[in-house]
Design a protein around this motif. Sequence first.
Motif, PDB file in Angstrom:
ATOM      1  N   ALA A 191      16.977  11.492  13.237  1.00  0.00           N
ATOM      2  CA  ALA A 191      18.324  11.404  12.667  1.00  0.00           C
ATOM      3  C   ALA A 191      18.278  11.139  11.172  1.00  0.00           C
ATOM      4  O   ALA A 191      17.425  10.382  10.685  1.00  0.00           O
ATOM      5  N   LEU A 224      20.374   9.268   8.389  1.00  0.00           N
ATOM      6  CA  LEU A 224      21.412   8.249   8.309  1.00  0.00           C
ATOM      7  C   LEU A 224      22.463   8.648   7.277  1.00  0.00           C
ATOM      8  O   LEU A 224      22.156   9.238   6.247  1.00  0.00           O
ATOM      9  N   GLU A 225      23.718   8.299   7.568  1.00  0.00           N
ATOM     10  CA  GLU A 225      24.840   8.573   6.662  1.00  0.00           C
ATOM     11  C   GLU A 225      25.563   7.268   6.348  1.00  0.00           C
ATOM     12  O   GLU A 225      25.314   6.232   6.960  1.00  0.00           O
ATOM     13  N   GLY A 226      26.503   7.343   5.406  1.00  0.00           N
ATOM     14  CA  GLY A 226      27.357   6.207   5.101  1.00  0.00           C
ATOM     15  C   GLY A 226      27.138   5.583   3.743  1.00  0.00           C
ATOM     16  O   GLY A 226      27.832   4.639   3.370  1.00  0.00           O
ATOM     17  N   ASP A 258      19.886  15.016  14.327  1.00  0.00           N
ATOM     18  CA  ASP A 258      21.247  14.487  14.303  1.00  0.00           C
ATOM     19  C   ASP A 258      21.542  13.836  12.957  1.00  0.00           C
ATOM     20  O   ASP A 258      20.635  13.586  12.154  1.00  0.00           O
ATOM     21  N   ARG A 259      22.818  13.540  12.740  1.00  0.00           N
ATOM     22  CA  ARG A 259      23.268  12.799  11.565  1.00  0.00           C
ATOM     23  C   ARG A 259      24.308  11.781  12.009  1.00  0.00           C
ATOM     24  O   ARG A 259      25.082  12.040  12.948  1.00  0.00           O
ATOM     25  N   GLY A 260      24.362  10.641  11.336  1.00  0.00           N
ATOM     26  CA  GLY A 260      25.382   9.682  11.696  1.00  0.00           C
ATOM     27  C   GLY A 260      25.232   8.363  10.973  1.00  0.00           C
ATOM     28  O   GLY A 260      24.173   8.055  10.413  1.00  0.00           O
ATOM     29  N   ALA A 261      26.309   7.598  10.969  1.00  0.00           N
ATOM     30  CA  ALA A 261      26.323   6.278  10.334  1.00  0.00           C
ATOM     31  C   ALA A 261      26.037   5.205  11.372  1.00  0.00           C
ATOM     32  O   ALA A 261      26.244   5.398  12.581  1.00  0.00           O
ATOM     33  N   ASN A 321      26.616   1.586  13.296  1.00  0.00           N
ATOM     34  CA  ASN A 321      27.731   0.686  13.601  1.00  0.00           C
ATOM     35  C   ASN A 321      27.164  -0.722  13.759  1.00  0.00           C
ATOM     36  O   ASN A 321      26.158  -1.050  13.127  1.00  0.00           O
ATOM     37  N   ILE A 323      21.627   1.354  18.709  1.00  0.00           N
ATOM     38  CA  ILE A 323      22.136   2.699  18.425  1.00  0.00           C
ATOM     39  C   ILE A 323      21.013   3.682  18.092  1.00  0.00           C
ATOM     40  O   ILE A 323      21.135   4.880  18.300  1.00  0.00           O
ATOM     41  N   TYR A 327      15.819   7.492  19.135  1.00  0.00           N
ATOM     42  CA  TYR A 327      15.326   8.368  18.072  1.00  0.00           C
ATOM     43  C   TYR A 327      13.864   8.080  17.746  1.00  0.00           C
ATOM     44  O   TYR A 327      13.456   6.925  17.577  1.00  0.00           O
ATOM     45  N   GLU A 333      23.683  -3.437   8.662  1.00  0.00           N
ATOM     46  CA  GLU A 333      22.912  -2.186   8.721  1.00  0.00           C
ATOM     47  C   GLU A 333      21.419  -2.463   8.525  1.00  0.00           C
ATOM     48  O   GLU A 333      20.577  -1.859   9.199  1.00  0.00           O
TER      49      GLU A 333
END
Length: 542
Positions: free
Chosen positions: A175, A177-179, A202-205, A207, A212, A216, A232
């Motif tokens: 993944a 990481l975003e945000g 995948d991509r994502g922030a 939580n 989470i 991966y 984070e």
Amino acid sequence: TISAFLFFRLDLTSEKRYSISDNTKKLLSGLDNKTHIKIYLDGDLNPGFLRLKKSTAELLDEFKVYASTDFSYEFINPSEANSAEARNKNYITMERRGMRAFTIYEKDDEGKAIQKVVFPWAEISYGKDTAFVNLLKNNPRLSGTENLNHSIENLEFELTDAIRIKAIKTTRKIAFLEGHNELPPEMVYDASVSLSKYFQVDRGALNNNPSILKDYQAIIIAKPETAFSEQEKFIIDQYIMNGGKVLWLLDGVRLAMDSLSTVGISPVIPLNINLDDQLFKYGVRIAPVLLQDMQCTQVPINVARPDEEAKFEPMPWYYSPLLLASPNHTISRNITEVKADFASALDLTVSQSSKVKKTILLVTSNATHVKMTPSRIDLNNMYDIDSKTYFNAGYIPIAAALEGVFPSVFTNRLVPEGIISNGEIKKESKPTRMIVVADGDIIRNDLQGDGENLQLLPMGFDRYAQREYGNRSFILNSILYLTDDEGWLQLRSREFKIRTLNKKVVVSEKKKWQLINVALPLILVLLFALIYTTMRRKVYTH
């Protein structure tokens, strides 16, 4: 006889060049589809490519011994055709299928220059799937002999890697990481496509759930520009403590790129994304400096006077260093220079754990300038320097691989507020790996044009020199190394010694050795026949 009941093979070479790894044997014995390989290395080849062809055939013969299903191969001459027009059509067809040609220049016995087109590619058919493998490593810094030797060293890895991709039955996930204003999807498109052959990307922030990331294999943090929260950082830390792998691609300074492109001036200030304490705990630090290097890319600069017509000449772009790859690690071995942009330095700190091994992967050249911050870039007087005294540093580390047991940055600290804790907070990691790079742009691919003419350029592509550097190989090898639980990447560490002939002696004694190789066997046969006939006469005359 014993050999009829007992299977064994012996390799008496010092570097075990005719042995394949246990992983390869296991892969081949588990194949469940017919495998056929076409190697486009046949015809009128020079001694170097003949050696590559011979080594490929020997390796594939070894593959056939251990393959559980129908395994076959053939050599094809792509230049074989009835006419020059038909030959060119063959070349065009192969290029369109993704097999790029290499042009080699040689001299015949009379010293005349000869140009030959070679396609050192393998086409692997596994069931209904097809993969293409480039068999030739082409590092411009190395000689042709060295490149061919490195190609032979990597044959087992390249071929088994392609077969593994087609035969793999499990889905592994990584993944981005975003945000934090990381590089957007279009800026890491080349990396995503390259990695998608091996992983679900995948991509994502993040939580507030520490689990989470548990599914991966690795995460990529690509050029973040805003600060990470304590929550984070905790999630990433605990992911590492549970054996997770991270590729950190971080800038050490912040620039005003709009100002730099319009007026040629930009302030340079340290970039604080709140990761310093975490990285320091793991054993590294991104130094808030900006590096300039004499080994760099070039850009067209208008050198005409204000009242003259524009005249552009290529000038060194010191802020885009071409990094040297270490030959001592499987990630960086045998790859070309890696292109960086506005890179910072990587400091290997005194680790708080003696269980962490650190290996430098990328460094600058021996002519580097370290620009401290805060400062500014002024393109108007960038070349008003004395290069002999200005570039007074060298071999500054930019990237490093860390492997071992890492301490948690949250040891003796409270769990950040808002975290959903679902178990014990680990203070020491399982054996794991991470790679830290002091430049987020190494993974970036540029965009060219707009609208329907928008074109995505490869990672590390120099649009002015029209050359692609080793960025893709570095990123791909990095992720494969991080997720390589079975040791496949170790095949890239194989080293065969080059035992070259003395060219001067070869030329001067050519006729002599040709005569020996042709005449001596005939003389020995005749001598044996004479002795045998004489002995028979003596036996039967008494």
